[in-house]
Motif scaffolding. Structure first.
Motif, PDB file in Angstrom:
ATOM      1  N   ALA A  93       0.832  -1.211   0.000  1.00 46.05           N
ATOM      2  CA  ALA A  93       0.000   0.000   0.000  1.00 46.05           C
ATOM      3  C   ALA A  93       0.864   1.258   0.000  1.00 46.05           C
ATOM      4  O   ALA A  93       0.520   2.259  -0.632  1.00 46.05           O
ATOM      5  CB  ALA A  93      -0.930   0.000   1.206  1.00 46.05           C
ATOM      6  N   GLU A  94       2.004   1.209   0.685  1.00 46.38           N
ATOM      7  CA  GLU A  94       2.913   2.350   0.726  1.00 46.38           C
ATOM      8  C   GLU A  94       3.512   2.654  -0.644  1.00 46.38           C
ATOM      9  O   GLU A  94       3.907   3.786  -0.904  1.00 46.38           O
ATOM     10  CB  GLU A  94       4.088   2.071   1.673  1.00 46.38           C
ATOM     11  N   ASN A  95       3.626   1.650  -1.484  1.00 42.49           N
ATOM     12  CA  ASN A  95       4.285   1.808  -2.776  1.00 42.49           C
ATOM     13  C   ASN A  95       3.431   2.534  -3.813  1.00 42.49           C
ATOM     14  O   ASN A  95       3.920   2.841  -4.891  1.00 42.49           O
ATOM     15  CB  ASN A  95       4.710   0.445  -3.329  1.00 42.49           C
ATOM     16  N   ALA A  96       2.195   2.802  -3.503  1.00 46.23           N
ATOM     17  CA  ALA A  96       1.304   3.515  -4.421  1.00 46.23           C
ATOM     18  C   ALA A  96       1.596   5.009  -4.376  1.00 46.23           C
ATOM     19  O   ALA A  96       2.182   5.514  -3.419  1.00 46.23           O
ATOM     20  CB  ALA A  96      -0.159   3.251  -4.051  1.00 46.23           C
ATOM     21  N   GLY A  97       1.190   5.706  -5.414  1.00 45.54           N
ATOM     22  CA  GLY A  97       1.357   7.158  -5.467  1.00 45.54           C
ATOM     23  C   GLY A  97       0.005   7.849  -5.527  1.00 45.54           C
ATOM     24  O   GLY A  97      -1.038   7.211  -5.380  1.00 45.54           O
ATOM     25  N   TRP A  98       0.030   9.151  -5.748  1.00 47.59           N
ATOM     26  CA  TRP A  98      -1.189   9.950  -5.842  1.00 47.59           C
ATOM     27  C   TRP A  98      -1.165  10.753  -7.124  1.00 47.59           C
ATOM     28  O   TRP A  98      -0.126  11.289  -7.511  1.00 47.59           O
ATOM     29  CB  TRP A  98      -1.312  10.919  -4.656  1.00 47.59           C
ATOM     30  N   ASP A  99      -2.301  10.893  -7.760  1.00 40.71           N
ATOM     31  CA  ASP A  99      -2.486  11.828  -8.867  1.00 40.71           C
ATOM     32  C   ASP A  99      -2.998  13.108  -8.207  1.00 40.71           C
ATOM     33  O   ASP A  99      -4.183  13.214  -7.856  1.00 40.71           O
ATOM     34  CB  ASP A  99      -3.506  11.265  -9.863  1.00 40.71           C
ATOM     35  N   ASP A 100      -2.091  14.062  -7.999  1.00 39.65           N
ATOM     36  CA  ASP A 100      -2.429  15.265  -7.232  1.00 39.65           C
ATOM     37  C   ASP A 100      -3.592  16.053  -7.826  1.00 39.65           C
ATOM     38  O   ASP A 100      -4.424  16.589  -7.096  1.00 39.65           O
ATOM     39  CB  ASP A 100      -1.209  16.171  -7.074  1.00 39.65           C
ATOM     40  N   GLU A 101      -3.665  16.131  -9.149  1.00 36.00           N
ATOM     41  CA  GLU A 101      -4.760  16.884  -9.782  1.00 36.00           C
ATOM     42  C   GLU A 101      -6.103  16.207  -9.527  1.00 36.00           C
ATOM     43  O   GLU A 101      -7.090  16.854  -9.174  1.00 36.00           O
ATOM     44  CB  GLU A 101      -4.503  17.055 -11.283  1.00 36.00           C
ATOM     45  N   ALA A 102      -6.145  14.886  -9.694  1.00 37.86           N
ATOM     46  CA  ALA A 102      -7.392  14.147  -9.431  1.00 37.86           C
ATOM     47  C   ALA A 102      -7.765  14.243  -7.957  1.00 37.86           C
ATOM     48  O   ALA A 102      -8.946  14.403  -7.611  1.00 37.86           O
ATOM     49  CB  ALA A 102      -7.238  12.689  -9.857  1.00 37.86           C
ATOM     50  N   LEU A 103      -6.769  14.186  -7.094  1.00 41.36           N
ATOM     51  CA  LEU A 103      -7.012  14.286  -5.652  1.00 41.36           C
ATOM     52  C   LEU A 103      -7.566  15.667  -5.305  1.00 41.36           C
ATOM     53  O   LEU A 103      -8.527  15.790  -4.538  1.00 41.36           O
ATOM     54  CB  LEU A 103      -5.709  14.006  -4.903  1.00 41.36           C
ATOM     55  N   ARG A 104      -6.987  16.712  -5.893  1.00 35.33           N
ATOM     56  CA  ARG A 104      -7.472  18.078  -5.657  1.00 35.33           C
ATOM     57  C   ARG A 104      -8.932  18.212  -6.073  1.00 35.33           C
ATOM     58  O   ARG A 104      -9.752  18.771  -5.348  1.00 35.33           O
ATOM     59  CB  ARG A 104      -6.605  19.088  -6.423  1.00 35.33           C
ATOM     60  N   ILE A 105      -9.263  17.670  -7.235  1.00 35.84           N
ATOM     61  CA  ILE A 105     -10.644  17.737  -7.732  1.00 35.84           C
ATOM     62  C   ILE A 105     -11.596  17.014  -6.775  1.00 35.84           C
ATOM     63  O   ILE A 105     -12.681  17.512  -6.467  1.00 35.84           O
ATOM     64  CB  ILE A 105     -10.722  17.159  -9.159  1.00 35.84           C
ATOM     65  N   GLU A 106     -11.178  15.857  -6.290  1.00 36.66           N
ATOM     66  CA  GLU A 106     -12.028  15.105  -5.354  1.00 36.66           C
ATOM     67  C   GLU A 106     -12.229  15.869  -4.052  1.00 36.66           C
ATOM     68  O   GLU A 106     -13.336  15.920  -3.514  1.00 36.66           O
ATOM     69  CB  GLU A 106     -11.421  13.722  -5.074  1.00 36.66           C
ATOM     70  N   PHE A 107     -11.154  16.481  -3.537  1.00 38.92           N
ATOM     71  CA  PHE A 107     -11.292  17.264  -2.306  1.00 38.92           C
ATOM     72  C   PHE A 107     -12.186  18.481  -2.514  1.00 38.92           C
ATOM     73  O   PHE A 107     -12.977  18.829  -1.629  1.00 38.92           O
ATOM     74  CB  PHE A 107      -9.924  17.685  -1.754  1.00 38.92           C
ATOM     75  N   GLU A 108     -12.088  19.122  -3.663  1.00 44.01           N
ATOM     76  CA  GLU A 108     -12.976  20.252  -3.950  1.00 44.01           C
ATOM     77  C   GLU A 108     -14.435  19.803  -3.958  1.00 44.01           C
ATOM     78  O   GLU A 108     -15.303  20.486  -3.420  1.00 44.01           O
ATOM     79  CB  GLU A 108     -12.606  20.897  -5.284  1.00 44.01           C
ATOM     80  N   ALA A 109     -14.697  18.641  -4.560  1.00 45.26           N
ATOM     81  CA  ALA A 109     -16.069  18.121  -4.595  1.00 45.26           C
ATOM     82  C   ALA A 109     -16.555  17.782  -3.187  1.00 45.26           C
ATOM     83  O   ALA A 109     -17.701  18.088  -2.827  1.00 45.26           O
ATOM     84  CB  ALA A 109     -16.143  16.888  -5.497  1.00 45.26           C
ATOM     85  N   LEU A 110     -15.697  17.186  -2.381  1.00 46.83           N
ATOM     86  CA  LEU A 110     -16.076  16.857  -1.002  1.00 46.83           C
ATOM     87  C   LEU A 110     -16.332  18.126  -0.192  1.00 46.83           C
ATOM     88  O   LEU A 110     -17.253  18.171   0.628  1.00 46.83           O
ATOM     89  CB  LEU A 110     -14.994  16.003  -0.334  1.00 46.83           C
ATOM     90  N   LYS A 111     -15.511  19.155  -0.433  1.00 47.44           N
ATOM     91  CA  LYS A 111     -15.691  20.428   0.270  1.00 47.44           C
ATOM     92  C   LYS A 111     -17.049  21.034  -0.080  1.00 47.44           C
ATOM     93  O   LYS A 111     -17.761  21.527   0.789  1.00 47.44           O
ATOM     94  CB  LYS A 111     -14.555  21.388  -0.107  1.00 47.44           C
ATOM     95  N   GLU A 112     -17.415  20.983  -1.370  1.00 52.27           N
ATOM     96  CA  GLU A 112     -18.716  21.494  -1.807  1.00 52.27           C
ATOM     97  C   GLU A 112     -19.869  20.709  -1.178  1.00 52.27           C
ATOM     98  O   GLU A 112     -20.953  21.249  -0.975  1.00 52.27           O
ATOM     99  CB  GLU A 112     -18.820  21.447  -3.328  1.00 52.27           C
TER     100      GLU A 112
END
Length: 142
Positions: A93-112
């Motif tokens: 699980a530690e070896n995975a990365g993040w797509d920062d742009e997709a993550l940002r979009i998801e957080f914006e949607a959750l914030k809304e």
């Protein structure tokens, strides 16, 4: 081979040589996640109530006072496979990365949606760092 069943929390036996550590803060985060979403990720046991994977989830369940939790019985694993899986479950699980742009979009949607962003395990500073800084109508080069 594998069977899902409810096992009393008090009957689960931690693996004595578990090399993964869990802070009280992480245990509280996992407990908050279980409280919000339910116990969606079962603990993996060895067929004799020994924990192969899910030590933190068990500690979180104890913190919440859960008397039983879902467990996936993996009695088909050899002793060597159990020992290796205890490590692999955490390291892979530690070896995975993040797509920062997709993550940002998801957080914006959750914030809304007015959702508590910290239930994701991210700190607010980490989430804020995903949003580009705007200065005089320009974004930071990074």
């Amino acid at each position: 081979m594998t069977a899902l069943k409810q096992i009393p929390t008090a009957q689960l036996i931690p693996y004595a040589n578990n090399s993964r550590t869990h802070s009280q803060e992480q245990i509280k985060q996992v407990a908050a996640s279980i409280k919000e979403f339910g116990f969606l990720n079962p603990v993996i046991t060895d067929g004799h109530n020994g924990i192969v994977a899910g030590h933190c989830r068990v500690m979180a369940a104890e913190l919440l006072g859960l008397e039983e939790i879902p467990c996936l019985e993996a009695s088909h694993l050899s002793e060597a496979q159990k020992k290796a899986y205890v490590i692999a479950d955490n390291k892979l699980a530690e070896n995975a990365g993040w797509d920062d742009e997709a993550l940002r979009i998801e957080f914006e949607a959750l914030k809304e949606l007015d959702f508590d962003l910290e239930l994701t395990g991210f700190e607010l500073g980490e989430i804020d760092a995903l949003t580009p800084t705007v200065v005089d109508g320009q974004t930071d080069e990074d």
